[in-house]
Design a protein around this motif. Structure first.
Motif, mmCIF file in Angstrom:
data_model
loop_
_atom_site.group_PDB
_atom_site.id
_atom_site.type_symbol
_atom_site.label_atom_id
_atom_site.label_comp_id
_atom_site.label_asym_id
_atom_site.label_seq_id
_atom_site.Cartn_x
_atom_site.Cartn_y
_atom_site.Cartn_z
ATOM 1 N N ASP A 1 0.856 -1.191 0.000
ATOM 2 C CA ASP A 1 0.000 0.000 0.000
ATOM 3 C C ASP A 1 0.890 1.239 0.000
ATOM 4 O O ASP A 1 0.959 1.981 0.985
ATOM 5 C CB ASP A 1 -0.923 -0.015 1.221
ATOM 6 C CG ASP A 1 -1.894 1.164 1.224
ATOM 7 O OD1 ASP A 1 -2.134 1.718 0.149
ATOM 8 O OD2 ASP A 1 -2.373 1.536 2.315
ATOM 9 N N GLY A 2 1.648 1.431 -1.069
ATOM 10 C CA GLY A 2 2.496 2.599 -1.189
ATOM 11 C C GLY A 2 3.857 2.420 -0.547
ATOM 12 O O GLY A 2 4.285 1.305 -0.218
ATOM 13 N N ILE A 3 4.556 3.553 -0.366
ATOM 14 C CA ILE A 3 5.918 3.582 0.152
ATOM 15 C C ILE A 3 5.964 4.496 1.365
ATOM 16 O O ILE A 3 5.363 5.586 1.366
ATOM 17 C CB ILE A 3 6.900 4.070 -0.938
ATOM 18 C CG1 ILE A 3 6.968 3.048 -2.085
ATOM 19 C CG2 ILE A 3 8.294 4.302 -0.368
ATOM 20 C CD1 ILE A 3 7.822 3.493 -3.251
ATOM 21 N N GLU B 1 7.216 10.252 8.162
ATOM 22 C CA GLU B 1 5.973 9.534 8.465
ATOM 23 C C GLU B 1 6.071 8.890 9.839
ATOM 24 O O GLU B 1 7.088 8.294 10.204
ATOM 25 C CB GLU B 1 5.705 8.478 7.398
ATOM 26 C CG GLU B 1 4.375 7.744 7.571
ATOM 27 C CD GLU B 1 4.057 6.830 6.404
ATOM 28 O OE1 GLU B 1 3.170 5.976 6.571
ATOM 29 O OE2 GLU B 1 4.681 6.975 5.334
ATOM 30 N N GLU B 2 5.013 8.994 10.608
ATOM 31 C CA GLU B 2 4.992 8.431 11.950
ATOM 32 C C GLU B 2 4.552 6.968 11.908
ATOM 33 O O GLU B 2 3.916 6.502 10.972
ATOM 34 C CB GLU B 2 4.049 9.229 12.849
ATOM 35 C CG GLU B 2 4.457 10.673 13.039
ATOM 36 C CD GLU B 2 3.496 11.427 13.943
ATOM 37 O OE1 GLU B 2 2.481 10.824 14.366
ATOM 38 O OE2 GLU B 2 3.758 12.618 14.226
ATOM 39 N N ASN B 3 4.924 6.264 12.973
ATOM 40 C CA ASN B 3 4.488 4.876 13.184
ATOM 41 C C ASN B 3 4.975 3.928 12.090
ATOM 42 O O ASN B 3 4.267 2.997 11.691
ATOM 43 C CB ASN B 3 2.955 4.798 13.282
ATOM 44 C CG ASN B 3 2.406 5.647 14.402
ATOM 45 O OD1 ASN B 3 2.999 5.693 15.501
ATOM 46 N ND2 ASN B 3 1.292 6.316 14.150
ATOM 47 N N ILE B 4 6.200 4.179 11.573
ATOM 48 C CA ILE B 4 6.795 3.197 10.660
ATOM 49 C C ILE B 4 7.221 2.002 11.505
ATOM 50 O O ILE B 4 7.972 2.147 12.475
ATOM 51 C CB ILE B 4 7.999 3.797 9.921
ATOM 52 C CG1 ILE B 4 7.554 4.961 9.033
ATOM 53 C CG2 ILE B 4 8.693 2.732 9.072
ATOM 54 C CD1 ILE B 4 8.680 5.644 8.283
ATOM 55 N N THR C 1 10.816 2.283 1.751
ATOM 56 C CA THR C 1 10.498 0.863 1.606
ATOM 57 C C THR C 1 8.990 0.692 1.453
ATOM 58 O O THR C 1 8.202 1.565 1.831
ATOM 59 C CB THR C 1 10.986 0.054 2.808
ATOM 60 O OG1 THR C 1 10.307 0.490 3.993
ATOM 61 C CG2 THR C 1 12.488 0.225 3.004
ATOM 62 N N PHE C 2 8.582 -0.437 0.910
ATOM 63 C CA PHE C 2 7.165 -0.705 0.710
ATOM 64 C C PHE C 2 6.427 -0.787 2.045
ATOM 65 O O PHE C 2 6.934 -1.339 3.032
ATOM 66 C CB PHE C 2 6.967 -2.016 -0.043
ATOM 67 C CG PHE C 2 7.093 -1.883 -1.534
ATOM 68 C CD1 PHE C 2 6.321 -0.955 -2.231
ATOM 69 C CD2 PHE C 2 7.972 -2.687 -2.250
ATOM 70 C CE1 PHE C 2 6.426 -0.834 -3.607
ATOM 71 C CE2 PHE C 2 8.085 -2.567 -3.624
ATOM 72 C CZ PHE C 2 7.311 -1.641 -4.301
ATOM 73 N N PRO D 1 14.540 -3.728 4.244
ATOM 74 C CA PRO D 1 13.516 -3.978 5.258
ATOM 75 C C PRO D 1 13.429 -5.455 5.620
ATOM 76 O O PRO D 1 14.067 -6.309 4.986
ATOM 77 C CB PRO D 1 12.238 -3.502 4.571
ATOM 78 C CG PRO D 1 12.493 -3.748 3.123
ATOM 79 C CD PRO D 1 13.956 -3.489 2.911
ATOM 80 N N THR D 2 12.622 -5.736 6.614
ATOM 81 C CA THR D 2 12.434 -7.125 7.036
ATOM 82 C C THR D 2 11.837 -7.959 5.914
ATOM 83 O O THR D 2 12.266 -9.083 5.666
ATOM 84 C CB THR D 2 11.514 -7.173 8.270
ATOM 85 O OG1 THR D 2 12.096 -6.379 9.315
ATOM 86 C CG2 THR D 2 11.333 -8.597 8.755
#
Length: 1001
Positions: free
Chosen positions: A802-804, A809-812, A820-821, A919-920
């Motif tokens: 759902d986007g990048i 941005e908060e709560n990554i 990252t995706f 990313p993971t």
């Protein structure tokens, strides 16, 4: 000493048989051939009876012929779809001939397997490909002329010179069984490459699609059948010599290329955006950022400055491709013989350097009426394919930095400009490479007509395929730059022996046809490989392998046999009701001891409704036939799948701390009950012709179920084995096919014909192993194999995005970063896990396909263009197209394709992620591959008969043609049909422009 009679000797004999007519003073007859509407019929055949003297009408239906006598000579006039006429001249020197349409022959003769039928009598799903419309297209492989022309016949694109595209009929019907379409060439199963065939030699291609029509080929026909018939001469026709030549220029149909210097350096900057730009938003350039500190050390000079090179690796490794074709043939016949001799030469140079294809071929077809009850003949060809040369490594061409060059100051190749494991792409090009494929095919037949039982015939076909494949090579850069060389040679041979007994009779209103078949096939192959490395010198290359320090040899061989019997009944009553019944028994040596043989029955019914009295007064209905067929066809396993297989692995450890010892062990269990896959199919069809056959076509609806799928099932290793080949599961395959042809305009000076094809196909897995390990009463999916109950074989099962994530941005979530995706948490538990958060995203198979062929003709000028399309809708025809970059030594070092829309803080809407840290989870991205393609355009001018007469020619035309001229798609990358996105190792589909000449005399 044995006496050998060559095919050429037979051809010379055929010529001799047609010579000997006494030379007589001849007189001239002119005329025009027209249909019942007084419209000209071009290319009608006009032959003086009892002679080989014949001509064809021109585009306006006009002809001129010299005859022996104006009083006694008889002209035989014929054209497909019309009643032939015999006209006695009786002193006339000018004729106007009206041919009457023949309802019986209006639809052409089609090949149906071990025989032919009028199309009006066919009860199965059999289609004829319109290869005539594409005879001037730059197609070196006959399969390229089949793209989109028959609904249900799916032919892919090619990206290499001379390559054979993928071919599939009515989608997938197996998981791991044989998925190849069966190819039958002049009545004999053909296992060679279609690249060995000269497209100019092909007369017709008929496609058997449903179980009713394919059942005559039993065990090998579950994936459909292509019946290819080659050209032949015609009896009682003087020799016609034809020659054609063409030149084609080719280049990529998309303008993709690697980044040049400036864009490459911007990529390095983007991968280090946290240093290259000032925080916190990272959109303001950092004045202290120096690219020289971030690139690979090989791209910096001794003073710490960037090298000033802007080397175009892609341009140096590619070229403008071309095709040169020259083809010649002579065909004709006498009272008792017909013959064709054809030769051809094709030379194709692909877009990538050393992507070469060269074919030389010769064909001889001869048919002889030895007596009035005995026919003999031969269809034979030899093909010699040369694909010498090794391409530069495409991935390395793209990824090599433009700041580096392939050569040192002395002009020598640098082994690795990066001083890493990535090599110079031109090392693969600078080698000795020989690749040859020599193919030989011959079908000898003898046919006896038993006059004492009217309608009874016996025919024996003895077909032979022989092929030699050679792969020789050497490279001074191989084996860790110690040099290596090798020779691999493969021999393949098969024979087919078919005994065919047919009986065809008409009794009042009853038409009866019986076919009995008994046949056998044997296939043999062997391979020898010699390889060596560690050379002090490699002057003689692969021709002196004994000079290598380390020498290795290997060899292999195989043999397999099939035998089969078949019975077919064709029955027609009162030219209205049709019945076809078939049963075939197949045996294959590769199947298990308990299931060597399989039985494959089928039946079909047809109703020619247009011949019923209640439709006699419906003038706009010319042809209406309904068909329904039901049958079973089979699919065979590989030759050794029922046997146990051996594997090599670490098997023992001797003593504490000892090293593992390797040994052989059984890796799969034998299965004495392994049996044939069986596809049961129902096909309902309708053929129609309306308004004086100005509109005609057909509709097919089908549903196939494949049972006893051949599949390798994993078993717990604690048993001592890894797998067993067995029969499990069930697949449904269904679809709709429509073909419609209309004469939009038909007049004296202008004609316009349009053909529309449309098809849908969808497969669904109904059953798999039958296991229910979690006890929920529902059969388990095989997730690790990508197989799901209720879904298609091409299902994509993965994470949804759902986007990048953006800067600030908060709560990554932990393990994810800006760039990252954003992975969708499907169950809302706050974690992304493989078990709970992967879903079905769609499927690789298309939703539908369509094509449109328009043909216009005005006097001597004709124009055709062909649009081909595959569409996916919202969740179909998806392809993998991920382009993700994470900061690493290699992602900084390597080059990439130009124009990729990467995310950046100053480009927040970019669709391809970039991040300093991986990313993971990085989910793959699948895109819609739907497209519409202007696939073929052809413009031809045929010269007037008046000029032909002056030049003593029977035909002369010039043509221009184009291939893959435009593609409309939202897909990003090389080509949607090849499923290659913005990948560094992709190959382009080629766009081509041709000019050519056809001459006959």
């Amino acid at each position: 000493m044995k006496t050998f009679i060559s095919p050429l000797s037979i051809l010379l004999l055929a010529f001799g048989l047609v010579v000997g007519n006494q030379v007589k003073a001849q007189q001239t007859v002119t005329g025009t051939v027209m249909d019942s509407n007084k419209l000209p019929i071009p290319y009608a055949s006009i032959i003086e009876k009892g002679t080989t003297n014949g001509v064809s009408s021109d585009f306006d239906g006009k002809f001129t012929i010299n005859v022996n006598s104006l009083n006694k000579s008889v002209l035989n006039v014929s054209y497909v779809g019309f009643v032939a006429q015999s006209i006695t001249l009786n002193g006339r020197s000018s004729l106007s001939i009206i041919l009457k349409e023949d309802v019986e022959t209006l639809d052409e003769i089609v090949v149906v397997g071990y025989g032919t039928q009028k199309k009006s009598d066919v009860t199965g799903a059999v289609s004829s490909a319109d290869i005539e419309a594409f005879k001037e297209a730059p197609n070196t492989n006959i399969a390229q002329s089949l793209q989109g022309v028959v609904p249900g016949l799916n032919v892919g694109q090619v990206t290499s010179a001379g390559a054979t595209p993928s071919i599939r009929i009515r989608g997938a019907s197996t998981i791991s069984g044989n998925s190849n379409v069966l190819i039958v060439l002049d009545g004999i199963q053909y296992n060679g490459s279609l690249s060995s065939l000269n497209p100019d030699n092909i007369e017709s291609i008929d496609v058997l699609k449903d179980a009713s029509s394919t059942a005559v080929y039993g065990a090998q026909a579950a994936n459909g059948v292509l019946l290819i018939t080659t050209k032949s001469g015609k009896k009682n026709k003087k020799p016609v010599i034809s020659f054609s030549t063409s030149y084609t220029s080719q280049g990529p149909n998309v303008n993709l290329r690697p980044m040049r210097r400036n864009e490459y350096l911007e990529k390095v900057r983007a991968l280090n955006y946290e240093d290259a730009y000032l925080g916190p938003d990272f959109t303001t350039p950092n004045p202290d950022f120096d690219l020289a500190d971030y690139v690979d050390g090989t791209m910096v000079d001794g003073d710490g400055n960037l090298l000033d090179n802007d080397y175009d690796w892609w341009d140096e490794g590619t070229r403008t491709g071309y095709i040169i074709e020259n083809k010649a043939s002579v065909a004709g016949g006498g009272d008792n013989v017909s013959y064709l001799l054809s030769i051809g030469h094709t030379d194709q140079k692909g877009f990538i350097l050393n992507d070469n294809f060269q074919r030389k071929n010769i064909r001889v077809n001869v048919d002889i009426d030895a007596t009035d009850w005995w026919k003999v003949g031969i269809q034979t060809f030899g093909s010699f394919v040369n694909q010498d040369g090794d391409e530069p490594n495409i991935w390395e061409l793209v990824t090599s930095s433009p700041l580096l060059t392939p050569y040192d100051d002395e002009g020598n190749l640098i082994l690795s400009p990066f001083n890493t494991i990535q090599l110079n792409p031109f090392l693969a090009y600078d080698v000795q490479d020989l690749e040859r494929h020599d193919s030989f095919f011959a079908n000898l037949y003898s046919e006896i007509d038993f006059g004492f039982i009217k309608g009874l015939k016996y025919r024996v076909n003895f077909g032979n395929n022989y092929r030699i494949d050679k792969y020789y090579g050497s490279s001074e850069y191989g084996a860790g730059f110690t040099g290596d060389a090798g020779k691999n040679i493969n021999f393949y041979y098969d024979y087919t022996l078919d005994n065919i007994l047919t009986y065809n009779r008409t009794f009042n209103k009853h038409d009866l046809g019986l076919t009995l078949l008994y046949g056998a096939i044997e296939r043999k192959g062997e391979s020898t490989n010699a390889y060596t490395n560690g050379f002090e010198r490699l002057t003689l290359g692969y021709n002196s392998l004994e000079l290598g320090a380390n020498q290795f040899t290997s060899s292999s061989a195989f043999s397999e046999q099939l035998n089969y019997q078949m019975f077919r009944l064709n029955y027609k009553f009162d030219n209205r009701y049709l019945l076809t019944g078939t049963i075939r028994r197949d045996g294959f040596s590769g199947f298990a001891a308990n299931n060597k043989y399989g039985y494959f029955p089928s039946g079909a019914f047809g109703w020619i409704a247009s011949n019923e009295q209640f439709l006699d007064n419906v003038e706009w209905i010319n042809n209406l036939k309904l068909r329904v067929g039901y049958g079973v066809s089979g699919n065979q396993t590989s030759r050794y799948n029922s046997l146990a297989s051996l594997g090599t692995r670490a098997a023992y450890v001797f003593g504490d701390g000892g090293t593992p010892a390797f040994g052989q062990e059984l890796s799969s269990l034998p299965n004495a009950d392994l049996k044939w896959e069986r596809t049961t199919g129902l096909n309902i069809g309708m053929d129609f012709g309306f308004i004086n056959n100005r509109i005609n076509g057909n509709v097919e609806v089908y549903r196939n179920i494949t049972n006893d799928l051949l599949f390798s099932v994993a078993i717990p290793y604690i048993t001592g084995f890894e797998r067993i080949n067995t029969n499990v599961g069930k697949i449904e395959n269904k679809g709709v096919e429509i073909s419609l042809t209309g004469d939009i305009v038909r007049s004296n000076d202008f004609n316009w014909t349009t053909t529309l094809n449309f098809s849908t196909n969808k497969n669904e897995i109904l059953e798999l192993t039958g296991q229910d390990e979690d006890g929920d009463g529902v059969e388990d999916d095989l997730i690790s194999s990508g197989l799901f109950i209720g879904e298609s074989l091409g299902t994509y099962y993965n994470y949804e995005t759902d986007g990048i994530y953006q800067v600030g941005e908060e709560n990554i979530p932990d393990g994810y970063f800006p760039g990252t995706f954003r992975v969708v948490d499907q169950n809302g538990d706050g974690e992304i896990t493989p078990v709970d958060d992967r879903v079905v995203l769609g499927r690789s198979e298309p939703a539908y396909r369509f094509s449109i062929l328009n043909t216009f003709s005005h006097k001597n000028l004709s124009l055709s263009f062909f649009l081909n399309s595959i569409q996916g809708g919202s969740d179909s025809y998806l392809g993998y197209n991920s382009n993700v970059l994470y900061t690493s030594d290699n992602s900084i070092r390597f080059n990439y394709l130009s124009g990729i829309d990467y995310w950046q803080p100053n480009n927040p809407n970019g669709v391809n992620p970039i991040s300093s840290t991986a990313p993971t989870i990085t989910p793959p991205i699948y895109m819609d591959r739907s497209f519409v393609r202007l696939q073929d355009v052809s413009l031809r001018y045929s010269f007037d008969q008046e000029l032909l007469d002056k030049l003593s020619l029977s035909g002369l035309s010039l043509f221009l043609s184009g291939k893959n001229l435009a593609t409309w798609t939202s897909w990003r990358g090389w080509d949607p049909e090849t499923n290659q996105g913005l990948t560094n190792g992709g190959r382009p589909v080629l766009k081509g422009y041709s000019i050519g000449l056809n001459v006959s005399f």
